[in-house]
Motif scaffolding. Structure first.
Motif, PDB file in Angstrom:
ATOM      1  N   GLU A 183       0.831  -1.201   0.000  1.00 47.68           N
ATOM      2  CA  GLU A 183       0.000   0.000   0.000  1.00 47.68           C
ATOM      3  C   GLU A 183       0.871   1.258   0.000  1.00 47.68           C
ATOM      4  O   GLU A 183       0.602   2.218  -0.743  1.00 47.68           O
ATOM      5  CB  GLU A 183      -0.894  -0.047   1.232  1.00 47.68           C
ATOM      6  N   SER A 201      -7.485  -0.941  -0.488  1.00 47.67           N
ATOM      7  CA  SER A 201      -7.337   0.416   0.052  1.00 47.67           C
ATOM      8  C   SER A 201      -7.816   1.422  -0.977  1.00 47.67           C
ATOM      9  O   SER A 201      -7.697   1.191  -2.188  1.00 47.67           O
ATOM     10  CB  SER A 201      -5.876   0.707   0.405  1.00 47.67           C
ATOM     11  N   VAL A 226      -4.019   7.163   2.127  1.00 47.67           N
ATOM     12  CA  VAL A 226      -5.082   6.156   2.226  1.00 47.67           C
ATOM     13  C   VAL A 226      -6.246   6.761   3.005  1.00 47.67           C
ATOM     14  O   VAL A 226      -6.057   7.268   4.113  1.00 47.67           O
ATOM     15  CB  VAL A 226      -4.573   4.890   2.927  1.00 47.67           C
ATOM     16  N   ARG A 280      -9.922   1.565   4.124  1.00 49.85           N
ATOM     17  CA  ARG A 280      -9.377   0.218   3.972  1.00 49.85           C
ATOM     18  C   ARG A 280     -10.477  -0.800   4.194  1.00 49.85           C
ATOM     19  O   ARG A 280     -11.422  -0.565   4.949  1.00 49.85           O
ATOM     20  CB  ARG A 280      -8.260  -0.048   4.979  1.00 49.85           C
TER      21      ARG A 280
END
Length: 291
Positions: free
Chosen positions: A59, A256, A271, A274
């Motif tokens: 991520e 994500s 981000v 999630r």
């Protein structure tokens, strides 16, 4: 006491001893089995924790790639760029790792109808009719979105009484995103592009051009003698990252949602959501389960 009685007593003692041995053996087996089960559970928990850590690392790499892309290619987001390549089946210690980055603005964001403006409502109505909804179902869906919105996924639309087949078809053209943004013409599917242009033939022609060169430009639309749709563009600010990690017998899928923008000339990517699961887990469709 007679010899017969002594023999009988010794026989009873032997039976009792054997019985106790059997019980003790059973208890030991249960203890061993329980320990094995506990060890297996602990092993799976360790594998799951490691898988999650690896997914978070993937991520982070996606955030860095998307931030870099905003500097090197700010005018177009398309499948030919480096961020879109991803990683497939990379070998790691004890398993494999895969990472995919997808444009989240490849469909119409239904939360756009909350504004009450005619354009988004009219477009959602046209999409609904194309997918097989009745005018009454479309009106009910719009009402549900405006009352409950902004919605995080498409599950609330189930209350509009949609047939599962129709809902599945609809979910290929709509999504639910937290930020406003135009549909990216470099990622949109042909059915939705046909609705945007109100011309299936031109949509097919432009998709062929995009397939050949991996992107579209305003000039491509000019060459096709069609205008760039008002609610569409060539860039995106939201991306969906899916990481799949297999370690031993444990496979974990993580999704994500990354938001990206320029702030005072500096690219920022972070981000914002999630979920555990595949691509549908974040605003992808009725079966999504955000967490």
């Amino acid at each position: 006491m007679s010899r017969g009685a002594d023999a009988g007593e010794r026989g009873m003692i032997l039976v009792n001893v054997l019985l106790f041995v059997a019980i003790a053996s059973g208890i030991v087996m249960l203890m061993i089995s329980g320990e094995d089960g506990a060890l297996q559970r602990a092993g799976r928990m360790r594998e799951a924790a490691r898988a999650q850590a690896i997914a978070r690392g993937g991520e982070t790499s996606a955030v860095v790639a998307l931030r870099r892309d905003l500097l090197t290619g700010p005018d177009s987001d398309n499948a030919g760029e480096r961020w879109a390549a991803g990683d497939r089946g990379v070998a790691i210690d004890g398993g494999t790792f895969s990472l995919a980055i997808a444009d989240a603005q490849d469909r119409f964001n239904v939360n756009a109808v909350i504004s009450g403006e005619a354009g988004p409502i009219e477009l959602l109505s046209r999409i609904g009719l194309s997918a097989g909804l009745t005018p009454e179902q479309i009106a009910r869906a719009i009402e549900l979105i405006r009352l409950a919105g902004p919605i995080a996924d498409l599950r609330p639309l189930a209350r509009a009484g949609l047939d599962p087949t129709v809902a599945a078809r609809l979910s290929t053209m709509i999504t639910a995103l937290p930020h406003e943004g135009k549909i990216n013409l470099n990622a949109v599917g042909e059915p939705l592009l046909a609705i945007l242009l109100d011309d299936p033939m031109k949509a097919h022609e432009l998709i062929a051009v995009r397939t050949r060169q991996t992107y579209l430009t305003p000039q491509d639309f000019a060459d096709a003698h069609v205008a760039v749709p008002q609610q569409a563009g060539f860039t995106s600010s939201l991306f969906r990252v899916t990481a799949s990690v297999t370690i031993g017998d444990t496979t974990q899928h993580f999704t994500s949602l990354i938001a990206r923008r320029m702030v005072d000339g500096v690219p920022v990517a972070a981000v914002i959501a999630r979920a555990r699961g595949g691509a549908a887990a974040l605003a992808g469709g009725p079966a999504g389960r955000p967490s």
